[in-house]
Scaffold this motif. Sequence first.
Motif, PDB file in Angstrom:
ATOM      1  N   ASP A  11       0.865  -1.233  -0.061  1.00  0.00           N
ATOM      2  CA  ASP A  11      -0.200  -0.212  -0.153  1.00  0.00           C
ATOM      3  C   ASP A  11       0.718   1.454   0.059  1.00  0.00           C
ATOM      4  N   GLN A  12       2.419   1.153   0.124  1.00  0.00           N
ATOM      5  CA  GLN A  12       3.170   2.127  -0.172  1.00  0.00           C
ATOM      6  C   GLN A  12       3.784   2.389  -1.695  1.00  0.00           C
ATOM      7  N   THR A  13       3.623   1.368  -2.088  1.00  0.00           N
ATOM      8  CA  THR A  13       4.450   1.144  -3.566  1.00  0.00           C
ATOM      9  C   THR A  13       3.499   1.281  -4.780  1.00  0.00           C
ATOM     10  N   VAL A  14       3.663   2.332  -5.571  1.00  0.00           N
ATOM     11  CA  VAL A  14       2.874   2.733  -6.605  1.00  0.00           C
ATOM     12  C   VAL A  14       3.646   2.388  -8.059  1.00  0.00           C
ATOM     13  N   LYS A  15       2.865   1.519  -8.849  1.00  0.00           N
ATOM     14  CA  LYS A  15       3.532   0.985  -9.888  1.00  0.00           C
ATOM     15  C   LYS A  15       3.223   1.953 -11.192  1.00  0.00           C
ATOM     16  N   THR A  16       4.269   2.432 -11.614  1.00  0.00           N
ATOM     17  CA  THR A  16       3.932   3.417 -13.031  1.00  0.00           C
ATOM     18  C   THR A  16       3.784   2.515 -14.173  1.00  0.00           C
ATOM     19  N   ARG A  17       3.502   3.172 -15.306  1.00  0.00           N
ATOM     20  CA  ARG A  17       3.125   2.453 -16.538  1.00  0.00           C
ATOM     21  C   ARG A  17       4.470   1.952 -16.949  1.00  0.00           C
ATOM     22  N   SER A  18       5.585   2.620 -16.984  1.00  0.00           N
ATOM     23  CA  SER A  18       6.881   2.017 -17.278  1.00  0.00           C
ATOM     24  C   SER A  18       7.420   0.878 -16.724  1.00  0.00           C
ATOM     25  N   GLY A  19       6.415   0.384 -15.627  1.00  0.00           N
ATOM     26  CA  GLY A  19       7.097  -0.548 -14.887  1.00  0.00           C
ATOM     27  C   GLY A  19       7.900  -0.487 -13.730  1.00  0.00           C
ATOM     28  N   SER A  20       8.151   0.948 -13.406  1.00  0.00           N
ATOM     29  CA  SER A  20       8.988   1.319 -12.334  1.00  0.00           C
ATOM     30  C   SER A  20       8.027   1.554 -11.196  1.00  0.00           C
ATOM     31  N   SER A  21       8.697   2.094 -10.107  1.00  0.00           N
ATOM     32  CA  SER A  21       7.808   2.331  -8.784  1.00  0.00           C
ATOM     33  C   SER A  21       8.406   3.390  -8.065  1.00  0.00           C
ATOM     34  N   TRP A  22       7.383   4.097  -7.250  1.00  0.00           N
ATOM     35  CA  TRP A  22       7.788   4.972  -6.087  1.00  0.00           C
ATOM     36  C   TRP A  22       6.996   4.766  -4.850  1.00  0.00           C
ATOM     37  N   GLN A  23       7.500   5.230  -3.713  1.00  0.00           N
ATOM     38  CA  GLN A  23       6.867   5.054  -2.634  1.00  0.00           C
ATOM     39  C   GLN A  23       6.286   6.190  -2.106  1.00  0.00           C
ATOM     40  N   THR A  24       4.935   5.951  -1.552  1.00  0.00           N
ATOM     41  CA  THR A  24       4.218   7.046  -1.030  1.00  0.00           C
ATOM     42  C   THR A  24       4.407   7.488   0.283  1.00  0.00           C
ATOM     43  N   ASP A  25       4.396   8.762   0.708  1.00  0.00           N
ATOM     44  CA  ASP A  25       4.453   9.390   2.286  1.00  0.00           C
ATOM     45  C   ASP A  25       3.194   9.312   2.865  1.00  0.00           C
ATOM     46  N   ILE A  26       2.186   9.480   2.323  1.00  0.00           N
ATOM     47  CA  ILE A  26       0.860   9.585   2.813  1.00  0.00           C
ATOM     48  C   ILE A  26      -0.295   8.818   2.435  1.00  0.00           C
ATOM     49  N   PRO A  30      -2.398   6.002  -0.065  1.00  0.00           N
ATOM     50  CA  PRO A  30      -2.281   4.775  -0.148  1.00  0.00           C
ATOM     51  C   PRO A  30      -2.115   4.464  -1.816  1.00  0.00           C
ATOM     52  N   ALA A  31      -1.423   3.501  -2.272  1.00  0.00           N
ATOM     53  CA  ALA A  31      -0.848   3.225  -3.462  1.00  0.00           C
ATOM     54  C   ALA A  31      -2.209   3.393  -4.446  1.00  0.00           C
ATOM     55  N   ASN A  32      -3.292   2.850  -4.020  1.00  0.00           N
ATOM     56  CA  ASN A  32      -4.407   2.799  -5.119  1.00  0.00           C
ATOM     57  C   ASN A  32      -5.306   4.014  -4.827  1.00  0.00           C
ATOM     58  N   PHE A  33      -4.935   5.236  -4.413  1.00  0.00           N
ATOM     59  CA  PHE A  33      -5.688   6.289  -4.190  1.00  0.00           C
ATOM     60  C   PHE A  33      -6.050   6.937  -5.660  1.00  0.00           C
ATOM     61  N   PHE A  62       9.098  20.693 -14.149  1.00  0.00           N
ATOM     62  CA  PHE A  62      10.345  20.445 -14.370  1.00  0.00           C
ATOM     63  C   PHE A  62      11.028  18.906 -14.190  1.00  0.00           C
ATOM     64  N   TYR A  63      10.270  18.151 -13.369  1.00  0.00           N
ATOM     65  CA  TYR A  63      10.469  16.685 -13.231  1.00  0.00           C
ATOM     66  C   TYR A  63       9.657  15.882 -13.788  1.00  0.00           C
ATOM     67  N   ASP A  64       8.582  16.098 -14.507  1.00  0.00           N
ATOM     68  CA  ASP A  64       7.786  15.284 -15.088  1.00  0.00           C
ATOM     69  C   ASP A  64       6.905  14.554 -14.151  1.00  0.00           C
ATOM     70  N   SER A  65       6.681  14.873 -13.095  1.00  0.00           N
ATOM     71  CA  SER A  65       6.047  14.051 -12.021  1.00  0.00           C
ATOM     72  C   SER A  65       4.364  13.895 -12.263  1.00  0.00           C
ATOM     73  N   SER A  66       3.997  13.035 -11.677  1.00  0.00           N
ATOM     74  CA  SER A  66       2.411  12.944 -11.458  1.00  0.00           C
ATOM     75  C   SER A  66       1.636  13.678 -10.856  1.00  0.00           C
ATOM     76  N   ILE A  67       0.369  13.739 -11.084  1.00  0.00           N
ATOM     77  CA  ILE A  67      -0.524  14.655 -10.151  1.00  0.00           C
ATOM     78  C   ILE A  67      -0.576  13.659  -8.771  1.00  0.00           C
ATOM     79  N   PHE A  68      -0.491  12.539  -8.812  1.00  0.00           N
ATOM     80  CA  PHE A  68      -0.381  11.782  -7.394  1.00  0.00           C
ATOM     81  C   PHE A  68       0.672  11.993  -6.732  1.00  0.00           C
ATOM     82  N   TYR A  69       1.775  11.944  -7.536  1.00  0.00           N
ATOM     83  CA  TYR A  69       3.168  12.063  -6.966  1.00  0.00           C
ATOM     84  C   TYR A  69       3.195  13.457  -6.135  1.00  0.00           C
TER      85      TYR A  69
END
Length: 219
Positions: A38-53, A55-58, A179-186
């Motif tokens: 519930d902390q790990t978000v999978k991106t479309r490219s197959g990589s991932s990042w961890q949320t701070d607050i 849930p991953a399925n938000f 500037f860092y091409d981040s998603s809205i979720f991130y």
Amino acid sequence: MNKVLAYVSGKIETTGEGCFVGDKKIDCPRQGLPITSDQTVKTRSGSSWQTDILPANFMKDQRNDSVFYSIFGLVLVIFIVLFISRLKIFGKTLIEYIKPIWYYIVLSLAVVAFQYLYLVEHYSPPLARISQAVWVLAVALSVYILIKKHDFKFKQILIVGILYSFIIHGTKVLIRYFFYDSSIFYVLDRFIYGSLLVMVIAIIIGSVFSILKNRGIKI
């Protein structure tokens, strides 16, 4: 030897070769700590990042310029209306909140600029800690001055905390998205996390000095 996490702003993506922000390889965060699903978000490219607050399925981890610009535009319009109309929030206009502490606001923005313009490429653990401490100190001193010299009440200090959240972490949202091409979720996850830190500081410092002042203790 202990590893040091570099201060690099942007979406952290995890691949088989390690962790990256863009094309810059960094030490993976939270090493040695369990990362739950519930902390790990999978991106479309197959990589991932961890949320701070959040849930991953938000929400979906993707960019959406129309949604982002709509939210950004709404926030901008609200602040412009508050500024022009001189509408009072808990008895104070936006100018009355900002004017007494404008130099601390400028200092906070300078810290954000320093973190992204310098620390990203020239990471230094002491400088990273100092830069974080500076904006914390700016918020704390702002609260102190407003209570001591301008007779701000606790509810007004809450508004100061909200303003600083948008000033500091709202600015970081813009930098990360543009500037860092981040998603809205991130950027939303990081904004909520950073804003909670600001509010905790404002609430604690505001509570202490408000209680002391109400009891007639000189501050």
